[in-house]
Structures are given as C-alpha cells and as structure tokens.
Motif scaffolding. Structure first.
Motif, mmCIF file in Angstrom:
data_model
loop_
_atom_site.group_PDB
_atom_site.id
_atom_site.type_symbol
_atom_site.label_atom_id
_atom_site.label_comp_id
_atom_site.label_asym_id
_atom_site.label_seq_id
_atom_site.Cartn_x
_atom_site.Cartn_y
_atom_site.Cartn_z
ATOM 1 N N UNK A 82 0.868 -1.213 -0.206
ATOM 2 C CA UNK A 82 0.409 0.148 0.312
ATOM 3 C C UNK A 82 0.980 1.342 -0.031
ATOM 4 N N UNK A 83 2.102 1.553 0.859
ATOM 5 C CA UNK A 83 3.620 2.379 0.793
ATOM 6 C C UNK A 83 3.441 2.787 -0.646
ATOM 7 N N UNK A 84 4.057 1.815 -1.717
ATOM 8 C CA UNK A 84 4.736 1.725 -2.614
ATOM 9 C C UNK A 84 3.388 2.227 -3.729
ATOM 10 N N UNK A 85 2.419 2.039 -3.625
ATOM 11 C CA UNK A 85 1.492 1.616 -4.600
ATOM 12 C C UNK A 85 0.464 2.900 -4.663
ATOM 13 N N UNK A 86 0.607 3.880 -2.809
ATOM 14 C CA UNK A 86 -0.093 5.298 -2.812
ATOM 15 C C UNK A 86 1.331 6.067 -3.296
ATOM 16 N N UNK A 129 9.473 -1.327 1.786
ATOM 17 C CA UNK A 129 9.727 -0.244 0.985
ATOM 18 C C UNK A 129 9.081 0.102 0.293
ATOM 19 N N UNK A 130 9.064 1.470 -0.299
ATOM 20 C CA UNK A 130 7.786 2.080 -0.730
ATOM 21 C C UNK A 130 8.000 2.518 -2.307
ATOM 22 N N UNK A 131 8.933 1.383 -3.100
ATOM 23 C CA UNK A 131 9.531 1.386 -4.175
ATOM 24 C C UNK A 131 8.715 -0.094 -5.174
ATOM 25 N N UNK A 132 8.782 -0.657 -4.298
ATOM 26 C CA UNK A 132 8.203 -1.972 -5.657
ATOM 27 C C UNK A 132 6.799 -2.372 -4.895
ATOM 28 N N UNK A 133 6.266 -2.804 -6.025
ATOM 29 C CA UNK A 133 4.599 -2.926 -6.267
ATOM 30 C C UNK A 133 4.262 -3.339 -7.891
ATOM 31 N N UNK A 134 3.316 -4.147 -7.118
ATOM 32 C CA UNK A 134 3.218 -4.953 -8.118
ATOM 33 C C UNK A 134 1.705 -4.878 -9.130
ATOM 34 N N UNK A 135 1.603 -4.610 -10.239
ATOM 35 C CA UNK A 135 -0.391 -4.152 -10.132
ATOM 36 C C UNK A 135 -0.598 -5.615 -10.088
ATOM 37 N N UNK A 136 -0.177 -6.523 -10.976
ATOM 38 C CA UNK A 136 -1.348 -7.103 -11.596
ATOM 39 C C UNK A 136 -1.610 -8.253 -10.478
ATOM 40 N N UNK A 137 -0.703 -8.090 -9.134
ATOM 41 C CA UNK A 137 -1.637 -7.768 -7.725
ATOM 42 C C UNK A 137 -2.656 -7.850 -7.282
ATOM 43 N N UNK A 138 -2.977 -6.842 -7.677
ATOM 44 C CA UNK A 138 -4.310 -5.898 -7.513
ATOM 45 C C UNK A 138 -5.785 -6.968 -7.548
ATOM 46 N N UNK A 139 -6.323 -6.376 -7.109
ATOM 47 C CA UNK A 139 -7.627 -6.435 -6.748
ATOM 48 C C UNK A 139 -9.108 -5.519 -6.963
#
Length: 323
Positions: free
Chosen positions: A108-112, A158-168
C-alpha cells in the motif's frame, strides 16, 4: 424455483466520466487493462470496460461478462470540451449516495507513492486521520478510489516496489437508508452472501460486505489492519448510517438523477431469461425489463434506494449477444 446464484457474478460498476482518455489513463496506472469497448455513435456515447488482466490477476483472459470487479466508464460525446460539465462523485449533497470503488494492493505504501508521483491527488493519504491502513485517491473526475493493503502497513517498508497484476478491484460502496431492507433485497433477490460486517458504533455506522464467494476462502486469521476480504474481487459494500431508516422519503441519490455520476452496478447471470423471471416472481421494481426498448439483452432492477442494477448474460455460460 430459485436460480443457481453460485454462477452469478458482481460484474461491473459504471461511472460516468468527463474525459475518457484521462480516466482510462488513471485506471491503467492502477494496473487495469481495457478488456472491451463499445461505441454507440447514433446515441453519442462510448463505454470502456477495464479490469485486472495480468499474470497474477483473478480472471486473466476471461470474457468481460465472466469477470468480477470490472469498471465501466461511460463517456458522452463532447463532455470533455464542455466547461459546464461536472461529474457528481456521490460524496456531497445534493448528490450523496455512491461512495467509492476500492482497489486492494500488494504494497500500500508503494502503491500510494506511485499514484502521488503520477500527479494524482488524494482525499485521504495514509498518514491522514486515525486510520493509517487505508487511503483514498481521487480519479480525474474526483471519484474516490479507496486503496487497501493485502498485507499490514508495517510489513511494507519498501515504498518503491509494487506489482499491479496482484491488485484486485475489491468492492463498490453505496450508502443505504435501511440496512435490513437492503440486506434482504441483495440476499433474497440477487443471492449474495453476507461475507463480513464491520460495526463502527462510536462513529454511528455499520458496513456490510456482500458478494458471491465462489471458491474464495475468508482469512479469519488476517493480520490486524488487513481486511480479510482484501484478496476478493466483486464485493458490494453497503454503508448504513444509524437512524437514516427513520427518515421519510428517499435519503440517498442514485447517481442517475441530476446531478449525475455513478450509474449502476451489474450482475452477470447464468441464464438471463430465467433470472429475470425469478426476479419478476419476487416482485422487484423494474427500471427496464428485457422486453423494453431496443436492447433486449439487458434489464435494470431498482434496489430499495433506487440504485440501478443491470442484469446481463454471462457469455461464457450461454452465448446470447455479440457484445
């Protein structure tokens, strides 16, 4: 005879938008893909259907009617050049009713941070207020998009790493006048299951999460600050503010009267004719029957608050249209 609700899906949520390019770009930043587009030049509008379609998504490669958590953006030609055209986001009077859509994310931190770095504003940042585990981003039309985490905030340093394919595309929230009437309607008529209740007594409201569970298993041991339904798509959140059931008349705005914004939610069913027959026997209030108008492949039901619910055929189960 009741239909097989286990094959029904809370397919999509329709939002009217001013500028489709800006809106599509925003939802693509959130990791969504355009899975369908319908143009109606004679009626001067266009529909864009967006959903999660990556390698780790819930319904990768599925027909758009065979998914949950789709967002339908409706664009009326010319609105992007009309300075007087303003969308009602559903969160202020006189248009209060629809509240938000919600995306659950891996980090959530990286996504925001990614949303903020792209220049989008927030109604509520993670650091605002008492609730440090949710945020509300604003899309180009100022619709609220809740962001929740699939893991606790303190585990996502880690506020830099997010994988959008895991989002719902987790849920859609609407406010309801009478919790008992709305719960009965969605359970008895649409066969939804009450999957979670969140009482906020001090704040004077309760949240009810309904949906079609399918094979989804609720994590009763989810960490503090993590919604046990965070991994699910296609949920309906009913927000009941205590005491509204005692008010006279219609309390909430359905999004289709002026000022317009949110349009409807949509349920795809295994057999459209049989589903509509069942609803007729239940005595529902129809906005549009299958036999009304030119479009014979969609129906619209009104819920107790006059929100519109579109009913369509799941084309994987039974081919009926050339969408």
């Amino acid at each position: 005879m009741a239909p097989d609700h286990s094959q029904w899906k809370l397919n999509h949520t329709m939002l009217r938008v001013k500028d489709p390019k800006k809106s599509v770009d925003f939802y693509k930043l959130l990791g969504m893909s355009q899975v369908n587009k319908m143009d109606f030049p004679d009626n001067k509008f266009c529909l864009y259907f967006l959903a999660y379609d990556g390698p780790d998504s819930a319904s990768t490669g599925a027909h758009w009617t065979d998914r949950e958590g789709v967002i339908e953006l409706t664009h009326n030609y010319g609105s992007e050049n009309d300075d007087s055209f303003v969308i009602n986001n559903g969160n202020k009077d006189p248009g209060k009713g629809f509240g938000h859509v919600c995306v659950s994310v891996d980090n959530i931190q990286a996504a925001c941070k990614r949303i903020e770095d792209a220049g989008y504003k927030f109604q509520k940042k993670l650091t605002d207020g008492r609730m440090k585990s949710i945020a509300f981003a604003l899309d180009p039309d100022n619709y609220w998009v809740e962001i929740i985490g699939q893991k606790p905030v303190d585990e996502t340093k880690d506020v830099t790493s997010t994988e959008t394919s895991a989002y719902r595309m987790n849920h859609t929230m609407i406010r309801v006048k009478d919790n008992e009437k709305s719960l009965k309607f969605y359970q008895d008529v649409f066969g939804m299951k009450l999957m979670r209740t969140s009482e906020q007594k001090e704040a004077g409201f309760t949240l009810y999460f309904l949906g079609y569970p399918g094979s989804y298993k609720i994590d009763d041991n989810s960490p503090n600050g993590v919604n046990p339904l965070a991994g699910k798509e296609g949920l309906l959140e009913l927000t009941w503010n205590y005491g509204t059931e005692k008010e006279s008349g219609q309390v909430y705005h359905n999004g289709n009267d002026e000022p317009q914004g949110f349009g409807h939610i949509c349920v795809s069913v295994d057999n459209l004719d049989e589903a509509c027959k069942f609803m007729d026997e239940k005595g529902v209030n129809w906005k549009k029957r299958l036999t009304d108008g030119r479009m014979k492949n969609v129906a619209f039901v009104l819920d107790p608050d006059n929100y519109w619910i579109e009913v369509i055929q799941n084309e994987r189960i039974k081919k009926s249209s050339d969408w």
